[in-house]
Design an enzyme around this catalytic site. Structure first.
Site, PDB file in Angstrom:
ATOM      1  N   LYS A 115       0.820  -1.214   0.000  1.00  0.00           N
ATOM      2  CA  LYS A 115       0.000   0.000   0.000  1.00  0.00           C
ATOM      3  C   LYS A 115       0.861   1.273   0.000  1.00  0.00           C
ATOM      4  CE  LYS A 115      -3.951  -2.001   2.513  1.00  0.00           C
ATOM      5  NZ  LYS A 115      -4.772  -2.610   1.507  1.00  0.00           N
ATOM      6  N   GLU A 199      -3.153   6.691   7.964  1.00  0.00           N
ATOM      7  CA  GLU A 199      -3.961   7.372   6.970  1.00  0.00           C
ATOM      8  C   GLU A 199      -5.049   8.113   7.701  1.00  0.00           C
ATOM      9  OE1 GLU A 199      -4.267   4.366   3.277  1.00  0.00           O
ATOM     10  OE2 GLU A 199      -6.195   4.928   4.150  1.00  0.00           O
ATOM     11  N   ARG A 291      -5.852  -8.295  -9.612  1.00  0.00           N
ATOM     12  CA  ARG A 291      -6.408  -9.642  -9.813  1.00  0.00           C
ATOM     13  C   ARG A 291      -7.893  -9.517 -10.124  1.00  0.00           C
ATOM     14  NH1 ARG A 291      -9.472  -9.736  -5.011  1.00  0.00           N
ATOM     15  NH2 ARG A 291      -8.464  -8.617  -3.330  1.00  0.00           N
TER      16      ARG A 291
END
Ligand code: ADP
Ligand code: ADP
Ligand code: MG
Length: 472
Positions: A115, A199, A291
């Protein structure tokens, strides 16, 4: 096209890939554990081979899987989701052994799998990210200093996290002090890397994600968005396409942002760029999943594009058949994840044997499932039994259809999320589009009221007891 495709996965997604291969006339070989020997993919694939040891390890054994592919004459491997799907080492090992990995290039998996590295890349590419750090936290003092700058509440996240795990909310300094070492240790234990970062917590956001498709020749398109705000503990339960909160302008802007994200890593194959959208309709990049995703079915239903087939064609070197202007969204689709879980007991998984199974059908109803009468749900795998997807011309029509399909759905012997999902489909806030990612947590009591289903279960149990008694 490929000679034969090995499917390195299980359950509904293995079946989904087999169906795409059938339509492309490509033979399949599926791997399976001993526990999975009686599952539907094993029955439906052209060939199946046991890969041990144990219920999990075989599905993660890179070199055993590659050897099996070679032995069986497969020239490509589809990883599905979970297991090895976002494993760059596996993608590399495939190509080193002359096998095509049906997915993006290892560099793209690596860049987006972490991330923090993806956040840095997105900032460079001009894609707005959730405000926060771009490097791992090294000490609690440093973390507290950054936290004061970003402002509470904050999300403490594992950089290598996934599946909704490894996320903690910190509302103040003492939370951060308490959770930082725990989060670091958990990240190490669960994901093999201890990097955690901060975050800003976006308040009452929608989770909106954009499906992208790219070929080997640099063509990239997006297939619109999915609203996956109906989540429990950061895990999706219900997904919708298109979102009720996006207008064409925002859809176009976020589509462009998703394409910029994909372009930054020369993305090919199917992928998803996830965003949070706040109440003021500002959007922030969250992560990219490199994916096929569980909820791809809703996009297929509204675009008419078979995403799994596209992945296979792209991997075989074919150019994208569609251009951006060819993509249009027709109607609304909703997916419900039917899990073997007890919503009234903290969603505890309910392994056991399915004693009766009747699936819904009729216009606009699709099932992607791995369950039948007599199927035994094992405790080793995730609890998703089936995905029920409906499509209709209007939003209200889609909700009515989902309600009808859930009413038809009978799974007995174990507890499932069907009654809980029915409640969502009857809830005025859901129906009017008045929901965000806090929906389940704020509506839990209302959604867990007893339903007619519980009543039927009791009646059946009593009837069975009487029958057993009279036999004796
Ligand atoms: P994962 O890799 O586990 O899927 P994500 O980063 O995609 O993790 O986050 C999963 C979910 O957690 C999101 O869909 C959202 O509901 C919630 N979430 C994550 N980050 C934030 C944030 N900064 N603010 C608010 N909610 C968040
Ligand atoms: P989707 O966005 O497709 O709904 P999920 O986040 O629900 O994806 O994850 C799909 C599957 O992949 C789940 O079985 C989940 O547990 C697994 N998964 C995703 N990311 C990871 C990860 N980093 N580590 C372990 N499992 C993961
Ligand atoms: Mg995610």
């Amino acid at each position: 096209m490929f000679k034969k495709i090995l499917i390195a996965n299980r359950g509904e997604i293995a079946l989904r890939i087999i169906r795409a291969c059938r339509e492309l006339s490509v033979p399949t070989v599926v791997i399976h554990s001993e526990v999975d020997a009686a599952t539907l993919p094993v029955k439906y694939a052209d060939e199946a081979c046991l890969v041990g040891p144990g219920p999990i390890e075989g599905y993660l054994s890179i070199y055993r899987i590659i050897d099996l592919a070679k032995q069986k004459g497969a020239d490509a491997i589809h990883p599905g989701y979970g297991f090895l799907a976002e494993n760059a080492e596996f993608a590399e090992a495939c190509s080193a052994n002359g096998l095509t990995f049906i997915g993006p290039k290892p560099e793209a998996i690596r860049a987006m799998g972490d991330k923090l590295s993806s956040r840095r890349l997105m900032i460079e590419a001009g894609v707005p990210v959730v405000p926060g750090l771009t490097d791992p936290i090294s000490s609690i003092n440093q973390a507290q200093k950054s936290a004061d700058e970003i402002g509470y509440p904050l999300m403490l996240k594992a950089s290598a996290g996934g599946g909704g795990r490894g996320i903690r909310i910190c509302t103040n300094r003492s939370d951060l002090k308490k959770f930082f070492p725990i989060a670091q240790a958990e990240a190490k234990a669960s994901f093999g890397k201890d990097a955690v970062y901060l975050e800003k917590k976006i308040e009452n956001p929608h989770h909106i994600e954009i499906q992208v498709l790219g070929d080997r020749y640099g063509h990239l398109i997006h297939l619109g968005e999915r609203d996956c705000s109906i989540q429990r503990r950061h895990q999706k339960l219900v997904e919708i396409a298109p979102s009720l909160m996006l207008d064409d302008k925002l859809r176009h802007e976020m589509g462009e942002a998703a394409l910029a994200a994909a372009r930054a890593v020369n993305y090919e194959s199917a992928g998803t760029v996830e965003f949070l959208v706040d109440a003021d309709k500002r959007y922030y990049f969250l992560e990219m999943n490199t994916r096929i995703q569980v909820e791809h079915t809703v996009t297929e239903e509204v675009t008419g594009i078979d995403i799994v087939k596209e992945m296979i064609r792209i991997a075989a070197g074919e150019p994208l058949a569609e251009k951006q202007e060819d993509i249009s969204l027709r109607g609304y689709a909703i997916e419900c994840r039917i899990n073997a879980e007890d919503s009234k007991n903290n969603f505890l998984p309910t392994p056991g044997k399915v004693t009766a199974y009747y699936s819904p059908g009729g216009i606009g109803v699709r099932i992607d499932g791995n369950v039948y009468k007599g199927y035994t749900i094992s405790p080793y795998y995730d609890s998703m039994l089936a995905k029920l997807t409906v499509r209709a011309k209007t939003w209200d029509g889609a909700v009515q259809r989902m309600r009808r399909a859930l009413d038809e759905y009978v799974i007995r012997g174990i507890k499932t999320t069907i009654p809980f999902l029915k409640r969502i489909m009857e809830d005025p806030d859901f129906i009017s589009g008045n929901f965000d990612t806090t929906y389940i947590e704020t509506h839990l009591d209302r959604l867990n009221l007893s339903t007619s289903d519980d009543h039927i279960d009791k009646v059946i149990a009593i009837a069975a007891a009487i029958a057993a008694h009279s036999r004796r």
